[in-house]
Write a protein that holds these residues in place. Structure first.
Motif, PDB file in Angstrom:
ATOM      1  N   VAL B  82       0.845  -1.210   0.000  1.00 26.70           N
ATOM      2  CA  VAL B  82       0.000   0.000   0.000  1.00 26.70           C
ATOM      3  C   VAL B  82       0.878   1.256   0.000  1.00 26.70           C
ATOM      4  N   LEU B  83       1.901   1.269   0.866  1.00 21.40           N
ATOM      5  CA  LEU B  83       2.788   2.445   0.954  1.00 21.40           C
ATOM      6  C   LEU B  83       3.517   2.693  -0.362  1.00 21.40           C
ATOM      7  N   LEU B  84       4.026   1.620  -0.974  1.00 18.24           N
ATOM      8  CA  LEU B  84       4.777   1.783  -2.233  1.00 18.24           C
ATOM      9  C   LEU B  84       3.873   2.224  -3.374  1.00 18.24           C
ATOM     10  N   LEU B  85       2.673   1.643  -3.434  1.00 12.98           N
ATOM     11  CA  LEU B  85       1.734   2.045  -4.493  1.00 12.98           C
ATOM     12  C   LEU B  85       1.333   3.503  -4.306  1.00 12.98           C
ATOM     13  N   ALA B  86       1.115   3.907  -3.054  1.00 10.47           N
ATOM     14  CA  ALA B  86       0.761   5.300  -2.765  1.00 10.47           C
ATOM     15  C   ALA B  86       1.911   6.221  -3.169  1.00 10.47           C
ATOM     16  N   PHE B  87       3.150   5.815  -2.839  1.00 16.15           N
ATOM     17  CA  PHE B  87       4.332   6.626  -3.163  1.00 16.15           C
ATOM     18  C   PHE B  87       4.509   6.763  -4.686  1.00 16.15           C
ATOM     19  N   MET B  88       4.235   5.681  -5.418  1.00 18.05           N
ATOM     20  CA  MET B  88       4.484   5.696  -6.861  1.00 18.05           C
ATOM     21  C   MET B  88       3.363   6.345  -7.659  1.00 18.05           C
ATOM     22  N   PHE B  89       2.108   6.107  -7.225  1.00 21.46           N
ATOM     23  CA  PHE B  89       0.985   6.516  -8.075  1.00 21.46           C
ATOM     24  C   PHE B  89       0.114   7.630  -7.502  1.00 21.46           C
ATOM     25  N   ALA B  90       0.290   7.975  -6.235  1.00 21.62           N
ATOM     26  CA  ALA B  90      -0.574   9.011  -5.642  1.00 21.62           C
ATOM     27  C   ALA B  90      -0.323  10.353  -6.328  1.00 21.62           C
ATOM     28  N   GLY B  91      -1.385  11.137  -6.516  1.00 18.58           N
ATOM     29  CA  GLY B  91      -1.265  12.461  -7.124  1.00 18.58           C
ATOM     30  C   GLY B  91      -1.297  12.421  -8.642  1.00 18.58           C
ATOM     31  N   GLN B  92      -1.268  11.209  -9.210  1.00 17.13           N
ATOM     32  CA  GLN B  92      -1.347  11.093 -10.671  1.00 17.13           C
ATOM     33  C   GLN B  92      -2.787  10.741 -11.061  1.00 17.13           C
ATOM     34  N   PRO B  93      -3.245  11.232 -12.207  1.00 16.37           N
ATOM     35  CA  PRO B  93      -4.600  10.859 -12.629  1.00 16.37           C
ATOM     36  C   PRO B  93      -4.701   9.350 -12.888  1.00 16.37           C
ATOM     37  N   PHE B  94      -5.824   8.766 -12.454  1.00 20.26           N
ATOM     38  CA  PHE B  94      -5.976   7.317 -12.609  1.00 20.26           C
ATOM     39  C   PHE B  94      -6.300   6.965 -14.065  1.00 20.26           C
ATOM     40  N   SER B  95      -5.615   5.993 -14.590  1.00 20.37           N
ATOM     41  CA  SER B  95      -5.944   5.494 -15.933  1.00 20.37           C
ATOM     42  C   SER B  95      -5.748   3.980 -15.953  1.00 20.37           C
ATOM     43  N   SER B  96      -6.500   3.333 -16.852  1.00 21.01           N
ATOM     44  CA  SER B  96      -6.443   1.860 -16.909  1.00 21.01           C
ATOM     45  C   SER B  96      -5.067   1.356 -17.342  1.00 21.01           C
ATOM     46  N   GLU B  97      -4.277   2.240 -17.998  1.00 16.44           N
ATOM     47  CA  GLU B  97      -2.916   1.845 -18.438  1.00 16.44           C
ATOM     48  C   GLU B  97      -2.003   1.553 -17.233  1.00 16.44           C
ATOM     49  N   LYS B  98      -2.370   2.194 -16.112  1.00 20.10           N
ATOM     50  CA  LYS B  98      -1.500   2.034 -14.920  1.00 20.10           C
ATOM     51  C   LYS B  98      -1.772   0.741 -14.154  1.00 20.10           C
ATOM     52  N   ILE B  99      -2.915   0.108 -14.454  1.00 21.03           N
ATOM     53  CA  ILE B  99      -3.280  -1.099 -13.690  1.00 21.03           C
ATOM     54  C   ILE B  99      -2.227  -2.213 -13.816  1.00 21.03           C
ATOM     55  N   PRO B 100      -1.765  -2.548 -15.052  1.00 15.83           N
ATOM     56  CA  PRO B 100      -0.739  -3.616 -15.142  1.00 15.83           C
ATOM     57  C   PRO B 100       0.534  -3.276 -14.349  1.00 15.83           C
ATOM     58  N   SER B 101       0.959  -1.975 -14.421  1.00 21.80           N
ATOM     59  CA  SER B 101       2.156  -1.577 -13.666  1.00 21.80           C
ATOM     60  C   SER B 101       1.930  -1.744 -12.163  1.00 21.80           C
ATOM     61  N   ALA B 102       0.719  -1.313 -11.696  1.00 17.06           N
ATOM     62  CA  ALA B 102       0.405  -1.416 -10.254  1.00 17.06           C
ATOM     63  C   ALA B 102       0.390  -2.876  -9.826  1.00 17.06           C
ATOM     64  N   ILE B 103      -0.191  -3.739 -10.674  1.00 17.32           N
ATOM     65  CA  ILE B 103      -0.216  -5.180 -10.338  1.00 17.32           C
ATOM     66  C   ILE B 103       1.214  -5.724 -10.307  1.00 17.32           C
ATOM     67  N   GLY B 104       2.014  -5.296 -11.291  1.00 18.09           N
ATOM     68  CA  GLY B 104       3.428  -5.719 -11.346  1.00 18.09           C
ATOM     69  C   GLY B 104       4.176  -5.316 -10.088  1.00 18.09           C
ATOM     70  N   VAL B 105       3.929  -4.072  -9.625  1.00 16.24           N
ATOM     71  CA  VAL B 105       4.590  -3.579  -8.403  1.00 16.24           C
ATOM     72  C   VAL B 105       4.135  -4.411  -7.197  1.00 16.24           C
ATOM     73  N   ALA B 106       2.812  -4.641  -7.104  1.00 12.60           N
ATOM     74  CA  ALA B 106       2.267  -5.402  -5.961  1.00 12.60           C
ATOM     75  C   ALA B 106       2.854  -6.818  -5.929  1.00 12.60           C
ATOM     76  N   ILE B 107       2.906  -7.457  -7.103  1.00 13.49           N
ATOM     77  CA  ILE B 107       3.463  -8.827  -7.151  1.00 13.49           C
ATOM     78  C   ILE B 107       4.947  -8.798  -6.775  1.00 13.49           C
ATOM     79  N   SER B 108       5.666  -7.773  -7.280  1.00  7.16           N
ATOM     80  CA  SER B 108       7.096  -7.655  -6.946  1.00  7.16           C
ATOM     81  C   SER B 108       7.292  -7.504  -5.443  1.00  7.16           C
ATOM     82  N   VAL B 109       6.408  -6.675  -4.817  1.00  7.86           N
ATOM     83  CA  VAL B 109       6.511  -6.469  -3.362  1.00  7.86           C
ATOM     84  C   VAL B 109       6.372  -7.813  -2.639  1.00  7.86           C
ATOM     85  N   ILE B 110       5.370  -8.601  -3.056  1.00  7.58           N
ATOM     86  CA  ILE B 110       5.141  -9.910  -2.388  1.00  7.58           C
ATOM     87  C   ILE B 110       6.359 -10.809  -2.586  1.00  7.58           C
TER      88      ILE B 110
END
Lengths: 145, 144
Positions: B82-110
């Motif tokens: 949650v902290l890393l996703l907030a740090f990387m994506f917070a303040g940016q407009p949400f778009s569906s293009e970012k979903i794969p990157s966010a999933i990639g980051v979450a999986i990498s964190v795990i």
């Protein structure tokens, strides 16, 4: 080497005498071994009092203001507190391994890692007791002598 | 306290190394054309700091049971994600293009979280083996 056993009568104090040419390492080890078997502590079970040889003790655990003495298959209660045992057994083969447990190191068969920087002592009777992170350096030091 | 500090520092450096590897793999997968400046060397360190924050917050002097430790580890992992996703994506407009990157980051964190714990466990295994060797010597010197 001859081994002599002499029966004596009460009230004479029991003793062990060693006859040797010189006091070398082997004699010192023998003295150490005899001392190890010498000590015993009081334990209570079903309102009866018992003398428990220290060499039979596996571990001592404090649970809710009570202290328990664990043997291979038996458990006794003690009136002493854990810190008293820690002082009493400091020069023996016993070591404090967590806030609530003192273990007899002669009864450990192996040490294995547990989660979160803790370790697990596998005892000769199959039981397992946890070594807390805080006590690991002290145990390492005690093992190295 | 000293042991806790050593543990956190060790965890930080293992994390930073693994974050470097994760950034390399994720970069190749999602933005192979991207070019960076020298500031990119700072990111693994920043992510490493973010990664150790939950272990500073979720701390206790109590001796936890194995199941309590596992629950704590799962909570830590979720908090880091949650902290890393907030740090990387917070303040940016949400778009569906970012979903794969966010999933990639979450999986990498795990994956990194699991690997850090496995590496720490392997280091503990080595310590345990050395302690067992010393224990056998101790028992032999006491009995013989």
């Amino acid at each position: 080497m001859n081994i002599k056993i002499k029966l004596i009568q009460e009230p004479e104090t029991e003793y062990i005498e060693i006859g040797c040419y010189k006091r070398d390492e082997k004699v010192n080890e023998l003295v150490k071994l005899l001392k190890l078997h010498q000590g015993s502590i009081e334990g209570f079970k079903e309102e009866k009092q018992y003398r428990i040889p220290l060499s039979d003790l596996y571990y001592i655990e404090a649970v809710d203001e009570k202290t328990f003495l664990y043997l291979e298959k038996d458990c006794f209660e003690s009136k002493r507190r854990l810190y008293e045992f820690e002082e009493l057994l400091s020069d023996r083969s016993f070591a404090r391994i967590s806030k609530s447990v003192i273990v007899n190191m002669m009864k450990i068969t192996a040490i294995k890692p547990a989660l979160n920087g803790r370790f697990l002592c596998q005892l000769k009777n199959g039981e397992k007791v946890i070594i807390s992170r805080k006590y690991v350096p002290d145990i390492k030091e005690k093992l190295k002598g | 306290m000293k042991d806790r500090f050593r543990e956190i520092v060790s965890s930080f450096f293992i994390s930073v190394t693994l974050i470097n590897v994760a950034m390399l793999i994720l970069g190749f997968l999602f933005r192979p054309e991207q070019k960076f400046g020298y500031e990119v060397f700072l990111y693994p360190l920043l992510y490493g700091v973010i990664g150790v924050i939950p272990s500073l917050i979720i701390t206790t002097k109590k001796e936890l049971s194995v199941s309590q430790v596992i629950i704590r580890k799962v909570l830590q992992c979720v908090l880091i994600a949650v902290l890393l996703l907030a740090f990387m994506f917070a303040g940016q407009p949400f778009s569906s293009e970012k979903i794969p990157s966010a999933i990639g980051v979450a999986i990498s964190v795990i994956i990194i979280f699991v690997l850090v714990n496995v590496i720490e466990w392997l280091l503990d295994l080595r310590t345990a083996k050395n302690m067992t060797k010393d224990l056998i010597k101790f028992q032999e010197s006491t009995y013989n």
